[in-house]
Motif scaffolding. Structure first.
Motif, PDB file in Angstrom:
ATOM      1  N   LEU A 111      79.688 -48.559  28.959  1.00  0.00           N
ATOM      2  CA  LEU A 111      80.310 -49.286  27.679  1.00  0.00           C
ATOM      3  C   LEU A 111      81.110 -48.075  27.140  1.00  0.00           C
ATOM      4  CD1 LEU A 111      77.863 -51.873  26.674  1.00  0.00           C
ATOM      5  CD2 LEU A 111      79.895 -52.221  28.071  1.00  0.00           C
ATOM      6  N   GLN A 112      82.475 -48.171  27.085  1.00  0.00           N
ATOM      7  CA  GLN A 112      83.330 -47.128  26.608  1.00  0.00           C
ATOM      8  C   GLN A 112      84.172 -47.725  25.394  1.00  0.00           C
ATOM      9  OE1 GLN A 112      85.091 -45.682  30.109  1.00  0.00           O
ATOM     10  NE2 GLN A 112      83.454 -44.438  30.556  1.00  0.00           N
ATOM     11  N   ALA A 113      84.220 -47.575  24.251  1.00  0.00           N
ATOM     12  CA  ALA A 113      85.289 -47.660  23.433  1.00  0.00           C
ATOM     13  C   ALA A 113      86.357 -46.534  22.923  1.00  0.00           C
ATOM     14  CB  ALA A 113      84.679 -48.117  21.996  1.00  0.00           C
ATOM     15  N   PHE A 114      87.539 -47.249  22.833  1.00  0.00           N
ATOM     16  CA  PHE A 114      88.774 -46.169  22.595  1.00  0.00           C
ATOM     17  C   PHE A 114      89.470 -46.676  21.342  1.00  0.00           C
ATOM     18  CE2 PHE A 114      87.794 -46.785  27.140  1.00  0.00           C
ATOM     19  CZ  PHE A 114      88.014 -45.146  27.634  1.00  0.00           C
ATOM     20  N   GLU A 115      90.046 -45.898  20.771  1.00  0.00           N
ATOM     21  CA  GLU A 115      90.906 -46.084  19.690  1.00  0.00           C
ATOM     22  C   GLU A 115      92.277 -46.442  20.311  1.00  0.00           C
ATOM     23  OE1 GLU A 115      91.687 -43.512  16.073  1.00  0.00           O
ATOM     24  OE2 GLU A 115      93.425 -42.984  17.354  1.00  0.00           O
ATOM     25  N   ASP A 116      92.601 -47.588  19.869  1.00  0.00           N
ATOM     26  CA  ASP A 116      93.815 -48.529  20.271  1.00  0.00           C
ATOM     27  C   ASP A 116      94.634 -48.884  19.251  1.00  0.00           C
ATOM     28  OD1 ASP A 116      95.145 -49.897  22.239  1.00  0.00           O
ATOM     29  OD2 ASP A 116      94.318 -51.828  21.427  1.00  0.00           O
ATOM     30  N   LYS A 117      95.966 -47.678  19.046  1.00  0.00           N
ATOM     31  CA  LYS A 117      96.810 -47.922  18.230  1.00  0.00           C
ATOM     32  C   LYS A 117      98.236 -47.734  18.580  1.00  0.00           C
ATOM     33  CE  LYS A 117      93.944 -46.724  14.201  1.00  0.00           C
ATOM     34  NZ  LYS A 117      93.663 -45.663  12.904  1.00  0.00           N
ATOM     35  N   PRO A 118      98.864 -48.858  19.333  1.00  0.00           N
ATOM     36  CA  PRO A 118      99.976 -48.453  19.850  1.00  0.00           C
ATOM     37  C   PRO A 118     101.214 -48.297  19.074  1.00  0.00           C
ATOM     38  CG  PRO A 118      99.006 -50.818  20.588  1.00  0.00           C
ATOM     39  CD  PRO A 118      98.152 -50.239  19.608  1.00  0.00           C
ATOM     40  N   VAL A 119     102.211 -47.631  19.566  1.00  0.00           N
ATOM     41  CA  VAL A 119     103.356 -47.198  18.600  1.00  0.00           C
ATOM     42  C   VAL A 119     103.802 -48.488  17.992  1.00  0.00           C
ATOM     43  CG1 VAL A 119     105.573 -46.378  18.595  1.00  0.00           C
ATOM     44  CG2 VAL A 119     103.853 -45.079  19.771  1.00  0.00           C
ATOM     45  N   ALA A 120     103.992 -49.620  18.756  1.00  0.00           N
ATOM     46  CA  ALA A 120     104.535 -50.816  18.354  1.00  0.00           C
ATOM     47  C   ALA A 120     103.830 -51.815  18.840  1.00  0.00           C
ATOM     48  CB  ALA A 120     106.090 -50.923  18.557  1.00  0.00           C
ATOM     49  N   PHE A 121     104.026 -53.264  18.677  1.00  0.00           N
ATOM     50  CA  PHE A 121     103.696 -54.301  19.240  1.00  0.00           C
ATOM     51  C   PHE A 121     101.892 -54.253  19.469  1.00  0.00           C
ATOM     52  CE2 PHE A 121     108.003 -54.276  20.544  1.00  0.00           C
ATOM     53  CZ  PHE A 121     108.386 -55.348  19.844  1.00  0.00           C
ATOM     54  N   HIS A 169     103.751 -54.226  27.796  1.00  0.00           N
ATOM     55  CA  HIS A 169     103.006 -55.241  27.050  1.00  0.00           C
ATOM     56  C   HIS A 169     101.598 -55.528  27.925  1.00  0.00           C
ATOM     57  CE1 HIS A 169     105.888 -56.084  24.425  1.00  0.00           C
ATOM     58  NE2 HIS A 169     106.424 -57.062  24.803  1.00  0.00           N
ATOM     59  N   ARG A 170     100.720 -54.259  28.217  1.00  0.00           N
ATOM     60  CA  ARG A 170      99.818 -54.036  28.828  1.00  0.00           C
ATOM     61  C   ARG A 170      98.424 -54.947  28.248  1.00  0.00           C
ATOM     62  NH1 ARG A 170     102.500 -49.853  29.534  1.00  0.00           N
ATOM     63  NH2 ARG A 170     103.646 -49.033  31.585  1.00  0.00           N
ATOM     64  N   GLY A 171      98.396 -54.949  26.975  1.00  0.00           N
ATOM     65  CA  GLY A 171      97.479 -55.522  26.212  1.00  0.00           C
ATOM     66  C   GLY A 171      97.333 -57.062  26.250  1.00  0.00           C
ATOM     67  N   THR A 172      98.467 -57.665  26.730  1.00  0.00           N
ATOM     68  CA  THR A 172      98.296 -59.363  26.779  1.00  0.00           C
ATOM     69  C   THR A 172      97.234 -59.442  28.006  1.00  0.00           C
ATOM     70  OG1 THR A 172     100.394 -59.036  28.203  1.00  0.00           O
ATOM     71  CG2 THR A 172     100.754 -59.384  25.921  1.00  0.00           C
ATOM     72  N   TYR A 173      97.053 -58.762  28.633  1.00  0.00           N
ATOM     73  CA  TYR A 173      95.876 -59.019  29.753  1.00  0.00           C
ATOM     74  C   TYR A 173      94.565 -59.319  29.099  1.00  0.00           C
ATOM     75  CZ  TYR A 173      99.121 -56.203  32.503  1.00  0.00           C
ATOM     76  OH  TYR A 173     100.358 -55.729  33.149  1.00  0.00           O
ATOM     77  N   ASP A 193     100.611 -54.595  23.264  1.00  0.00           N
ATOM     78  CA  ASP A 193     100.753 -53.044  24.014  1.00  0.00           C
ATOM     79  C   ASP A 193      99.230 -52.416  24.102  1.00  0.00           C
ATOM     80  OD1 ASP A 193     103.388 -53.595  24.681  1.00  0.00           O
ATOM     81  OD2 ASP A 193     104.061 -51.918  22.861  1.00  0.00           O
ATOM     82  N   ILE A 194      99.148 -51.642  25.202  1.00  0.00           N
ATOM     83  CA  ILE A 194      98.185 -50.676  25.155  1.00  0.00           C
ATOM     84  C   ILE A 194      99.003 -49.415  25.460  1.00  0.00           C
ATOM     85  CG2 ILE A 194      96.173 -49.514  26.510  1.00  0.00           C
ATOM     86  CD1 ILE A 194      95.322 -52.465  26.754  1.00  0.00           C
ATOM     87  N   ASP A 195      98.730 -48.220  24.965  1.00  0.00           N
ATOM     88  CA  ASP A 195      99.859 -47.182  25.284  1.00  0.00           C
ATOM     89  C   ASP A 195      98.809 -46.214  25.809  1.00  0.00           C
ATOM     90  OD1 ASP A 195     101.990 -48.233  23.993  1.00  0.00           O
ATOM     91  OD2 ASP A 195     101.637 -47.049  22.381  1.00  0.00           O
ATOM     92  N   ILE A 196      99.323 -45.212  26.870  1.00  0.00           N
ATOM     93  CA  ILE A 196      98.797 -44.585  27.678  1.00  0.00           C
ATOM     94  C   ILE A 196      97.570 -43.495  26.911  1.00  0.00           C
ATOM     95  CG2 ILE A 196     100.447 -42.570  27.764  1.00  0.00           C
ATOM     96  CD1 ILE A 196      97.851 -43.566  30.584  1.00  0.00           C
ATOM     97  N   TYR A 197      98.048 -43.054  25.635  1.00  0.00           N
ATOM     98  CA  TYR A 197      97.280 -42.076  25.029  1.00  0.00           C
ATOM     99  C   TYR A 197      95.887 -42.489  24.402  1.00  0.00           C
ATOM    100  CZ  TYR A 197      99.880 -44.087  21.208  1.00  0.00           C
ATOM    101  OH  TYR A 197     100.474 -44.880  20.078  1.00  0.00           O
TER     102      TYR A 197
END
Length: 550
Positions: free
Chosen positions: A296-306, A76-80, A310-314
């Motif tokens: 400024l960096q943008a990343f695709e953020d599609k966690p497997v769940a939640f 649940h690292r995305g909750t920050y 969440d933020i997933d390492i990939y």
């Protein structure tokens, strides 16, 4: 469970939902049946307090394993970061109530009248909105519609209490001339810039012992004044005086690709990123050669769940640099402060930033507005430094915690996104770089790169999360030594700037300068963080924090 020989009783919390709701009839019937079920562990209903009392009694004298350090949840690292506007409201409300409490307490103690407004309703609303999943940013849209109304009420109550405290305090100060009373809500003596309405000043500035203080008129009509040290958790009155006819020469040089201050030489590339930052005080380059700061960096953020949780390492595998600079303009070039306005486009989103530098202060402030239209896209800012350190330090509630900057083990690797409050710092002994913020909580520091997470924009459970306008400030602070010096003070200063109020000449019984507290022992590391009236109305509560022994 390896301590069965020591304790054979376990606590199972139950109730309706995951929010601590009460038991249902079905649950109570299940408990009745299970209490007499052959072959099943004995079950009885009771209170958590009673369980822990029995546990403490059984463990008396037993040798138990001890964990020393952070219990990091690898989840649940995305909750920050999710629902950034709500997190901003929380941070601002916490500091507003801090100010209302200490000013109300000070006014009551000095004036002898009750100047503490009733903040209980506001605190209860604020604490209610810290419940999961509200503050973590993992609720449905309607929750944040309700929460926005709660924060409007929280602000209303806090500002009313603050206004009442100011009126009670300022009305008692003896002022021989029209003055500005500058209030310092930190238990650290400090000076700084205060903004005053130009119309009310009518061509005047503030003075110290008859000498006019440096000032700068802004396009808005406000006047910035550089005030000297104001006592800790106290105030200081500065009389108004005629402003010198000849303005001060500026020690700040600003152009579209170069800035120079008494502290730094800064160069920008064609995309508005920091190509070089030379620290004059420490005599060294801050940004790693060949890399770019304030990237400024943008990343695709599609966690497997939640998704919101969440933020997933990939996420690191799909990165896009924000480089489409639409505008660069010098907005302010004064003796006290300089501002370079930068504006980028990222697909349908826009990012406007005011890179702000100062004559008297070493902080570089990036005052930012983001109009975000993307979804499932993580926005971060990166500062690749010239610091070599295997551990970084992070500000947490009333303390600091160290975490590795490498991925030597699976535990290190798991901490690819970590929480912090006002700052994170990377230091190597005689030099360091801190990245401060006024309402963000997600950091990642790997190797020599400091990064702060700015926007998350998930689509579940709120399909419109984080779309729209965001306002926040982050700051870069190169410094000598480690975080135990300037970083602490500047982290507080960014979140709680000096407050100033104009006041006409009056006869009062309070001195024009007062400190509630003086810097205290433990090598100057004990900080009085909170001052408030006791809940029962009898006495005053202070919270002391030991800031430098972590």
């Amino acid at each position: 469970y390896r301590q069965k020989a020591v304790n054979d009783e376990l606590l199972v919390a139950f109730g309706w939902g995951d929010g601590g709701g009460g038991p249902t009839r079905e649950m109570l019937e299940s408990a009745r049946v299970l209490a007499n079920l052959p072959g099943f562990p004995k079950l009885e209903l009771g209170r958590a307090e009673d369980f822990f009392a029995r546990l403490a009694e059984r463990l008396e004298g037993e040798e138990l394993p001890v964990w020393d350090g952070e219990l990091y949840l690898e989840y649940h690292r995305g909750t920050y970061t999710s629902q950034g506007r709500t997190k901003r409201e929380h941070r601002k409300a916490e500091w507003l109530y801090h100010e209302a409490e200490w000013l109300g307490s000070l006014a009551s103690i000095l004036s002898g009248q009750d100047a503490c407004g009733d903040l209980r309703e506001g605190w209860e609303l604020l604490l209610l909105n810290q419940f999961h999943d509200i503050l973590p940013g993992s609720s449905i849209r309607q929750v944040y519609e309700d929460s926005a109304q709660d924060f409007a009420r929280i602000r209303e109550l806090g500002e009313a209490a603050l206004a009442g405290a100011l009126e009670a305090l300022l009305g008692e100060i003896n002022l021989e001339r029209d003055s500005a009373v500058v209030l310092n809500g930190l238990a650290l003596p400090r000076g700084g810039l205060v903004a005053l309405p130009g119309e009310a000043l009518a061509g005047r500035t503030l003075a110290q012992q008859g000498e006019p203080l440096s000032c700068q008129t802004l396009e808005s009509g406000e006047v910035l004044v550089a005030v000297p040290e104001v006592p800790a958790l106290g105030y200081r009155a500065f009389a108004l005086a005629e402003r010198p006819r000849r303005g001060e020469a500026s020690a700040l040089e600003l152009s579209l690709d170069r800035i120079e201050t008494p502290f730094y030489q800064l160069e920008l590339d064609a995309s508005g990123r920091v190509a070089s930052l030379y620290d004059k005080r420490c005599g060294r380059e801050v940004v790693m050669p060949g890399e770019r700061g304030n990237a400024l960096q943008a990343f695709e953020d599609k966690p497997v769940a939640f998704d919101a949780w969440d933020i997933d390492i990939y996420y690191r595998e799909k990165r896009t640099e924000v480089t489409e600079l639409l505008e660069a303009a010098v907005e302010e070039r004064g003796p006290l402060r300089g501002v370079l306005r930068l504006r980028w486009r990222f697909f349908g989103s826009s990012i406007t930033q005011r890179l702000t530098v100062y004559r008297d202060h070493p902080r570089l402030d990036f005052v930012t507005e983001v109009d975000w239209a993307q979804e499932q896209t993580l926005l971060k800012v990166a500062f690749p430094t010239t610091v070599r350190a295997t551990r970084a330090t992070y500000d947490v509630a009333f303390g600091a915690v160290e975490r590795p900057t490498h991925w030597n083990t699976s535990w290190d690797w798991a901490r690819f996104e970590v929480p912090a409050h006002k700052w994170a710092d990377l230091s190597e002994g005689n030099f360091g770089v801190a990245l401060l913020n006024d309402c963000k909580y997600g950091y990642d520091v790997r190797g020599h790169v400091l990064r702060l997470t700015l926007v998350k924009s998930s689509v579940r459970p709120d399909a419109s999360a984080d779309r729209g306008l965001h306002r926040f400030t982050y700051s870069l602070l190169p410094h000598a030594g480690d975080w135990r010096g300037e970083v602490l003070a500047q982290g507080y200063d960014l979140n709680l700037p000096l407050r100033a109020r104009l006041q006409r000449a009056q006869v009062g019984r309070l001195e024009p300068e007062h400190a509630f507290v003086t810097p205290m022992g433990l090598g100057g590391s004990a900080l009085l963080d909170t001052l408030k009236r006791a809940e029962d109305g009898d006495g005053w509560i202070v919270r002391l924090v030991e800031t430098k022994q972590f």
